[in-house]
Scaffold this active site. Structure first.
Site, PDB file in Angstrom:
ATOM      1  N   GLU A   1       8.705  -4.992 -33.055  1.00  0.00           N
ATOM      2  CA  GLU A   1       9.010  -3.893 -32.130  1.00  0.00           C
ATOM      3  C   GLU A   1      10.452  -3.914 -31.622  1.00  0.00           C
ATOM      4  OE1 GLU A   1       6.119  -5.552 -31.956  1.00  0.00           O
ATOM      5  OE2 GLU A   1       4.616  -3.980 -32.209  1.00  0.00           O
TER       6      GLU A   1
ATOM      7  N   HIS B   1      -3.938  -5.469 -23.728  1.00  0.00           N
ATOM      8  CA  HIS B   1      -3.884  -4.197 -24.451  1.00  0.00           C
ATOM      9  C   HIS B   1      -4.220  -3.010 -23.556  1.00  0.00           C
ATOM     10  CE1 HIS B   1      -3.803  -6.826 -27.919  1.00  0.00           C
ATOM     11  NE2 HIS B   1      -3.657  -5.803 -28.729  1.00  0.00           N
TER      12      HIS B   1
END
Lengths: 357, 448
Positions: B182, B251
């Site tokens: 990322e 998450h």
């Protein structure tokens, strides 16, 4: 190198093949170590290096006077790197990006010293209208993309610039500079991976000046040969003497020919040295005065170029003339930077967003 | 002609120092780079180097002197005739007193309303997922600079199938699978935008964008300002945000307040399909960096979507989802559905709630919130996210600062519980907002 992708099925490639691919550029460089510059060309390099040196000395002086604030990282000692590499690039076509020690790269790309110095003093006429400062300067016209204050961030950003060259098929190459300190940031290797995977047109340049702020290379790096750090990504490395502008230029041509052929990135390590502290507020107690003095007296890129020019028979008068011109150019830039007005207060609110919503 | 040497500032904060030691004496010849003196600052002892060449003339401040102010002349060097004398004024003369006058802030232009949908326009049902995909596809057809990159966006058709079909239509040059990296690909996306392209960078979820937040904020958001408006970064960072279902704390987080804190970013968090499509198209066309927050639980929901050739909505404009006169419920993203559900329940009890979908979190449409407050005099914020330093906190502050006279009751926040999101089904349910909690809060502000 055209077989870069042939091994992606996981089969083992013969060691000899990998080694020769990763070292081939170094061998090409070694075969033709120094650029065969004409007198005029060498004079131009000398002039550019001297401009950077005098500009930075003056910036240090203005910092001392309190006219430049915050952080100010000088490029003194490293001039041959930016001048040698960028002399092989085309401003407006090839892009350049670097970290916060950025004044030299801008001057080497032909950006007006006046607007750089005015940015250092935080004036409206500065290249970033006084809102960027020493570490944050850009010239989109020249394709100079900064000037980034976060150590290592310029490496993936540079890969993005290279991505845009490839996407637009404009033939441009990105040159992304970073230091031996930034070379330990994780994002550098994320960028290496994708740049190699996608064969992006980029030259990664490690300017190894021996110290990441106060930490000597060997105290911070398990692998101190930075040119080898692309090996895991099959990026060929080059180990270059960054204190000789003609060696730098010759190496740049080898690297650029490889990248422009579409073969993907090259990693160059330039061995150089900064004479001043990491920033203006660095007392530099991590190295001896003798070490600095030795570099200045025996390895200075500007003195070496000067000696070579004299040896070639360039007149002393001509050299003095160049020196004088540069002094007045820098004095002019400093005067401009001191006497230009600060930004108007409403400038505080401009350029936050491009559009109004 | 002599050059005045002044006490240098040797750090960003130094105002005075001790002249510890002179390493030269009057009459010495010095050249650039020679160490002239040692100066003690509050942090260190620093060497003071000569910049010009010449003979040391008079030393004006003796070694050992303490408290020498920055800018004081400490010595004079006689020039060699070629040196330009330093004409620089000293620090104290340069720094003007802070301005006594208040700086006038620019007045924001009135925000554009949504373009009217022409009468007779066919409305079709579309999932949010399809609406987002169509927005990208339309913009990619329109502008060759637009490309999509991210993990599993191409071959796999998107981890949540948002990019389904894009590879087939646009090919691998414009629909690019990245490795799981990322920080790296957010930087490449930002760099490509600086280089003139229009990247749409998908994060599989915004939880993973924390690895990349440096590029979103330091590289993308600040560049235009730091370059004096010269260098733009028109990138869109998009992906699902907020709690999903039973995926645990790492998450499940709403990053709306994080990004909405940052000047230089546009932050959008749509709820329904029409807004998702119209605002994503606007985001891709914007010259500014945009963080576009979607919600996994809403991807599969179907909404009416006008069939228009070019459905683009204004950034920065809230939408009144339901009109009401008794109380205002402000929300965004998945919270809007809960607010509408609560409004239906409240209507059955005789309370008419106005529901506002913020849609854009930065710039925030204060005007629509305050206009509604002026009408209803009561306000509740419903936010699927933590309470502290939230969008709800911000709206509460806006109501206090600019709507105090209209308030008949304190503004209340309905947020998730202030804990990392637990895994166990019953605990997760207890932690996340629902319509029932909004109903309770509304009744409290209505004194019912």
């Amino acid at each position: 190198m055209q077989n870069r992708r042939s091994n992606r099925d996981g089969r083992q490639r013969p060691q000899s093949e990998i080694k020769s691919a990763l070292r081939s550029l170094q061998e090409t460089h070694a075969a033709n170590l120094r650029h065969k510059a004409s007198d005029e060309e060498l004079l131009k390099f000398y002039e550019q290096m001297l401009l950077i040196r005098r500009f930075e000395e003056r910036a240090g002086q203005l910092y001392g006077l309190g006219l430049i604030g915050g952080f100010c990282h000088l490029y003194i000692g490293q001039e041959a790197v930016a001048v040698g590499l960028q002399s092989a690039l085309t401003p407006g076509k090839d892009s350049v990006i670097t970290g916060y020690r950025d004044h030299g790269h801008m001057l080497a790309y032909g950006i007006d010293p006046k607007v750089i110095m005015a940015e250092l003093t935080g004036r409206a006429a500065g290249i970033s209208r006084g809102k960027g400062g020493s570490m944050h300067m850009f010239s989109v016209d020249h394709k100079f993309y900064g000037g980034h204050g976060i150590v290592g961030a310029q490496v993936p950003l540079g890969a993005g610039l290279a991505f845009s060259h490839k996407y637009n098929e404009d033939g441009g190459v990105c040159m992304a500079y970073f230091g031996d300190g930034a070379a330990n940031q994780g994002q550098v290797y994320e960028a290496f991976n994708m740049a190699a995977l996608w064969s992006l047109p980029i030259v990664f340049v490690v300017e190894n000046n021996g110290y990441a702020m106060g930490t000597a290379v060997k105290r911070g790096s398990a692998e101190t040969d930075f040119y080898r750090r692309g090996t895991a990504f099959r990026i060929p490395g080059m180990n270059v003497n960054g204190m000789d502008v003609l060696e730098v230029r010759a190496a740049a041509e080898v690297a650029l020919a490889h990248v422009r052929s579409g073969a993907g990135p090259v990693l160059m390590e330039l061995h150089t040295y900064r004479y001043r502290g990491h920033s203006m507020s660095d007392p530099a107690k991590y190295r001896s005065r003798e070490e600095v003095q030795d570099m200045r007296e025996n390895h200075d890129p500007i003195e070496a170029a000067k000696a070579e020019l004299v040896k070639r028979g360039v007149s002393e008068e001509r050299m003095k003339d160049i020196d004088k011109q540069i002094r007045s150019k820098v004095a002019e830039a400093a005067d401009f930077a001191e006497n230009s007005p600060e930004p108007e207060l409403p400038e505080l609110y401009t350029d936050v967003l491009v559009e109004t919503y | 002609m002599g050059i005045e040497l002044r006490m240098p500032a040797l750090s960003p904060t130094m105002e005075e120092g001790t002249l510890a030691k002179w390493l030269v004496k009057e009459g010495d010849e010095v050249k650039s780079g020679d160490i002239l003196a040692e100066i003690e600052t509050d942090k260190a002892t620093m060497e003071f180097e000569a910049v010009d060449e010449g003979i040391v003339g008079k030393i004006l401040v003796a070694e050992g002197t303490e408290g020498v102010k920055v800018g004081t002349v400490i010595a004079v060097i006689g020039g060699d005739g070629e040196v330009t004398p330093s004409s620089a004024p000293v620090l104290t003369e340069v720094q003007a007193a802070p301005p006594a006058i208040a700086i006038e802030r620019p007045v924001a232009a009135p925000r554009a309303a949504d373009p009217a949908v022409p009468a007779g326009t066919n409305m079709k049902m579309s999932t949010v997922r399809e609406a987002l995909r169509d927005a990208m596809a339309e913009e990619m057809r329109r502008d060759g600079r637009v490309f999509v990159m991210g993990e599993e966006v191409a071959d796999y058709q998107g981890a949540y199938k948002v990019t389904q079909g894009l590879l087939e239509e646009f090919g691998p040059k414009r629909v690019i699978d990245t490795p799981i990296t990322e920080y790296g690909f957010a930087g490449i996306g930002a760099g490509a935008a600086m280089g003139g392209l229009r990247p749409v960078v998908e994060f599989m979820t915004f939880n993973f964008a924390m690895q990349a937040i440096d590029h979103i904020i330091n590289s993308a958001a600040k560049t235009n300002y730091m370059s004096g408006g010269q260098m733009r970064c028109p990138v869109v960072f998009r992906g699902p945000n907020g709690a999903a279902s039973r995926v645990g704390a790492q998450h499940s987080q709403n990053y709306g307040p994080w990004y909405a804190n940052v000047p230089g970013l546009v932050v959008i968090a749509p709820y329904d399909a029409s807004d998702a499509k119209g605002l994503l198209k606007a985001a891709i066309r914007s010259d500014d960096p945009v963080v576009f927050l979607e919600n996994e639980l809403v991807y599969g929901r179907s909404f009416e979507l006008p069939e228009l050739d070019d459905h683009v909505l204004p950034i920065g404009k809230a939408r009144i989802m339901r009109e009401g006169s008794d109380v205002t419920i402000v929300s965004y993203s998945i919270g809007v559905g809960l607010a509408l559900e609560a409004a239906d329940a409240l209507a059955a009890e005789g309370i008419e709630a106005e529901v506002i979908d913020l849609r854009t979190l930065r710039p925030l449409d204060k005007e629509t919130i305050l206009a509604s407050l002026a009408k209803t005099n009561r306000l509740v914020v419903a936010e699927e996210g933590w309470p502290q330093c939230s969008i709800a906190s911000e709206i509460t502050a806006i109501c206090m600062e600019d709507g105090f006279d209209h308030l008949d009751a304190p503004v209340l926040r309905v947020c998730n519980e202030d804990v990392p999101l637990p895994y166990a089904a019953n605990l997760e349910k207890a932690a996340v907002i629902d319509a029932a909690r909004i109903v309770v809060a509304v009744k409290r502000v209505c004194h019912r």
